[in-house]
Write an enzyme that holds these catalytic residues in place. Structure first.
Site, PDB file in Angstrom:
ATOM      1  N   GLY A 286      43.568  41.097  38.233  1.00 63.87           N
ATOM      2  CA  GLY A 286      43.665  42.389  37.598  1.00 63.87           C
ATOM      3  C   GLY A 286      42.587  42.577  36.549  1.00 63.87           C
ATOM      4  O   GLY A 286      41.600  41.855  36.509  1.00 63.87           O
TER       5      GLY A 286
ATOM      6  N   LEU B 262      37.950  46.067  29.306  1.00 61.61           N
ATOM      7  CA  LEU B 262      37.480  44.980  28.450  1.00 61.61           C
ATOM      8  C   LEU B 262      37.036  43.770  29.256  1.00 61.61           C
ATOM      9  O   LEU B 262      36.190  42.993  28.821  1.00 61.61           O
ATOM     10  CB  LEU B 262      38.592  44.555  27.478  1.00 61.61           C
ATOM     11  CG  LEU B 262      39.078  45.620  26.504  1.00 61.61           C
ATOM     12  CD1 LEU B 262      40.286  45.117  25.738  1.00 61.61           C
ATOM     13  CD2 LEU B 262      37.958  46.000  25.543  1.00 61.61           C
ATOM     14  N   GLY B 263      37.614  43.593  30.422  1.00 59.10           N
ATOM     15  CA  GLY B 263      37.296  42.436  31.257  1.00 59.10           C
ATOM     16  C   GLY B 263      38.081  42.492  32.538  1.00 59.10           C
ATOM     17  O   GLY B 263      38.999  43.303  32.708  1.00 59.10           O
TER      18      GLY B 263
ATOM     19  N   ASP C 110      45.443  26.448  31.899  1.00 60.79           N
ATOM     20  CA  ASP C 110      44.184  27.187  32.071  1.00 60.79           C
ATOM     21  C   ASP C 110      43.511  27.444  30.725  1.00 60.79           C
ATOM     22  O   ASP C 110      43.088  28.564  30.428  1.00 60.79           O
ATOM     23  CB  ASP C 110      44.434  28.499  32.804  1.00 60.79           C
ATOM     24  CG  ASP C 110      43.170  29.035  33.479  1.00 60.79           C
ATOM     25  OD1 ASP C 110      42.228  28.253  33.661  1.00 60.79           O
ATOM     26  OD2 ASP C 110      43.139  30.220  33.821  1.00 60.79           O
TER      27      ASP C 110
END
Length: 651
Positions: free
Chosen positions: A347, A341-342, A459
């Site tokens: 990771g 997915l990304g 973040d």
């Protein structure tokens, strides 16, 4: 032996192909990146000046020239450098000491000027006097007052100097009270704001009444060449002083341009000619590898013990459940690329189907061997496993087997917010954008004020806001989050996050707070309404050609803020008054002055029309920040973890 030769060749080549990023914790004979001139010597630390001699000067510089700005666009690079130092002022009993040291940026291939000891700090001499013979910007820790150019209202000072011995900006500083203590310095250049800032603290002798930060607005692309030498200079005069550089870390957003110093060439010739020297070096490297491997094994054992303890705590809890690696690999088809997915810095995230739960899930697989990944795994599991809110991504389970670290989340079928704003996914209607903004604000309110402890996310960005099947916002990725007590102020966490979303005071001080999270929320809000990124990323380089906050503030001052609305919204329609409210709240939250920023609760009240829209200055304010280390409790330590804004999904 062949492997040793290959390893040695790799060690020789590596410094010439890496980016502008290095971290030197010890200066020894094996550190070839540093060039020494004058009296400077390396013996674990760098002895810039010898305390036993007067009228000395020494330089320690990085052996490659560093790109400072792009010649094609004239856009400067962001950079940060951290270093630790120790000053020995033992001779103060004889009347005085001097003269201090400086971190400098100057043209490539320059040399230590002759007759530059004493108050000239190794950067000037009697011929060029108060103006340098070459372009020069430096931060000085000046321990001796020279009345010809130093400020007379303080005995010693920290100054930022632009091509002159006269400081462009300075603050008082007492080296005597910090004798032999380790000082730690952060220098950061924000190219978008043209702000060069420096902050410092001491391990034992920090004084809450003493200033510990300084900043100066300067366009380095107008002062310095596109490629510079960076390093340290120190001197003594008629009185003596010891100046030691203990560690040095540097990071820049432009790529390194390779040059070979003549002394490195000479070393290469010596190594090539002297077989015996080569054998000795090979033996030394082999011994060092063995030593480091044993040290790493010991540290790994300690980490394993810590992780085992965490595993036991999680298994006893009633929260997320533990899964086997085999089950997760089966769910994600052995983590095939078509399930990805990304991908982020530590990771990748995969789509999977868990038969045992009969549901789709997102599996976050941390990169093997990543120390930062392990820290993020531990942090994220410990924090998010206790959080329960409709606008937070729900953690379903976790897995830790050997060196594999995985986390299992509820699957978000509509992906991340940035994919809709900046990517190829369908654009979001106006009412959906409003719902997402309020949902993200609600998540932040829960983290900051409604849970038992305050959680600072650190973040918040569009790629960390996920969307469920009904386009409800779900804030995720708590790998950089920190727990704090509600009553405490900003905490020293070390710089981490994503450029473009980080508050200016956080960049300058390294202290995360609820207010720095609110700043990030403000930037995301502006992105949601305008469909524009906080900064542009082109050709792998961060070039803030149009800083979103600055541009929006300029439009606000002209009364034209509504013209920045996302063009895609003009097709389906939008509420102009509501859009203007969201933009102003976004600017309010992204206010440069931390004390003027609202709390997330205040922002929600305005968004819900429960409070009036604030009136902001027509011109974007410029704030300066005072760094005091006395009123905070450190919650974390270590190096910076900073990423750059992009169109990738997740970190």
């Amino acid at each position: 032996m062949a492997n040793s030769i290959l390893l040695f060749s790799f060690v020789l080549v590596l410094p010439f192909v890496c980016s502008v990023q290095f971290n030197i914790s010890r200066f020894g004979s094996d550190v070839s990146e540093i060039a020494y001139q004058g009296d400077a010597r390396a013996n674990g630390a760098v002895e810039l000046t010898n305390i036993d001699y007067t009228c000395r000067a020494g330089w320690a510089t990085y052996g490659k020239q560093v790109p400072l700005w792009n010649p094609g666009t004239s856009k400067p690079s962001d950079f940060s450098t951290r270093f630790s130092f120790r000053i020995d002022t033992r001779n103060v009993g004889y009347g005085n000491y001097g003269h201090g040291f400086a971190f400098f940026l100057a043209p490539a291939r320059i040399q230590l000027p002759p007759n530059s000891a004493g108050g000239f700090l190794g950067l000037f001499n009697g011929t060029n006097n108060q103006s340098s013979a070459f372009p020069l910007v430096y931060v000085e820790f000046d321990t001796f007052t020279n009345p010809e150019w130093d400020p007379l209202d303080v005995k010693s000072h920290v100054g930022i100097n632009n091509n002159s011995l006269v400081s462009s900006n300075y603050t008082s500083w007492n080296a005597t009270s910090h004798n032999q203590d380790i000082g730690r310095v952060l220098i950061f250049y924000d190219s978008a704001r043209r702000n060069l800032s420096v902050s410092w603290t001491y391990d034992l002798t920090s004084d809450p009444l003493e200033n510990s930060s300084l900043s100066y607005i300067i366009d380095l692309s107008k002062v310095l060449p596109s490629e510079v030498t960076i390093g340290f200079s120190a001197t003594s005069g008629g009185v003596t002083e010891g100046n030691r550089l203990l560690s040095w870390e540097f990071s820049s957003s432009l790529e390194l341009i390779d040059i070979k110093k003549s002394q490195n060439d000479k070393k290469g010739m010596i190594i090539g000619i002297s077989v015996s020297g080569f054998v000795l070096l090979t033996f030394f490297i082999t011994s060092l590898i063995v030593f480091l491997k044993r040290k790493q094994q010991k540290k790994k054992a300690e980490e394993t013990e810590n992780l085992t303890s965490i595993n036991e705590d999680l298994e006893r809890g009633a929260g997320p459940r533990k899964f086997t690696y085999k089950d997760l690999a089966s769910a994600a088809n052995n983590f095939a690329d078509d399930r990805k997915l990304g991908e982020g810095g530590f990771g990748a995230v995969y789509r999977g189907y868990l038969n045992s739960l009969d549901m789709m899930v997102a599996i976050k697989k941390f990169a093997g061997g990543s120390k930062q990944g392990k820290r993020e795994f531990v942090t994220e599991v410990k924090i998010i496993s206790s959080l329960r809110h409709r606008n937070l991504v729900q953690l379903i389970g976790w897995c830790h087997e050997k060196d594999e670290f995985l986390m299992i989340y509820e699957f978000m079928p509509n992906g991340s917010l940035d994919a809709h704003l900046f990517g190829k996914k369908p654009h979001l209607a106006w009412h959906v954008r409003c719902k997402i903004t309020l949902g993200l604000a609600s998540a932040l309110l829960y983290l900051h004020e409604e849970w038992e402890q305050c959680v600072v996310h650190r973040d918040i960005k569009a790629s960390n806001v996920m969307l469920d099947s009904n386009f409800n916002a779900k804030l995720g990725d708590f790998g950089l989050a920190r727990l704090m007590d509600h009553e405490l102020g900003p905490q020293t966490t070390g710089l981490a996050g994503t450029f473009g979303y980080m508050a200016p005071e956080y960049i300058s001080t390294g202290r995360a707070s609820k207010e720095s999270d609110v700043y990030s929320f403000g930037v995301v809000t502006l992105e949601i309404v305008t469909g524009r990124k906080s900064v542009d990323r082109r050709q792998g380089r961060v070039e803030p050609v149009t800083n979103l906050v600055e541009k929006m503030w300029d439009l606000y001052g002209k009364g034209e803020v509504i013209t920045a609305i996302d063009e895609k919204l003009r097709i389906g329609g939008f509420d102009e008054k509501q859009a203007e409210c969201l933009m102003i709240v976004g600017l309010w939250c992204a206010h440069p002055d931390v004390n003027t920023r609202p709390s997330i609760k205040q922002a929600i009240q305005v968004l819900n029309l429960e409070a009036p829209v604030p009136h902001l200055p027509t011109k974007m304010p410029v704030a300066t920040y005072h760094v005091s280390s006395s009123n905070t409790t450190s919650v974390s330590s270590g190096g910076a973890t900073v990423t750059f804004s992009s169109a990738q999904h997740g970190r």
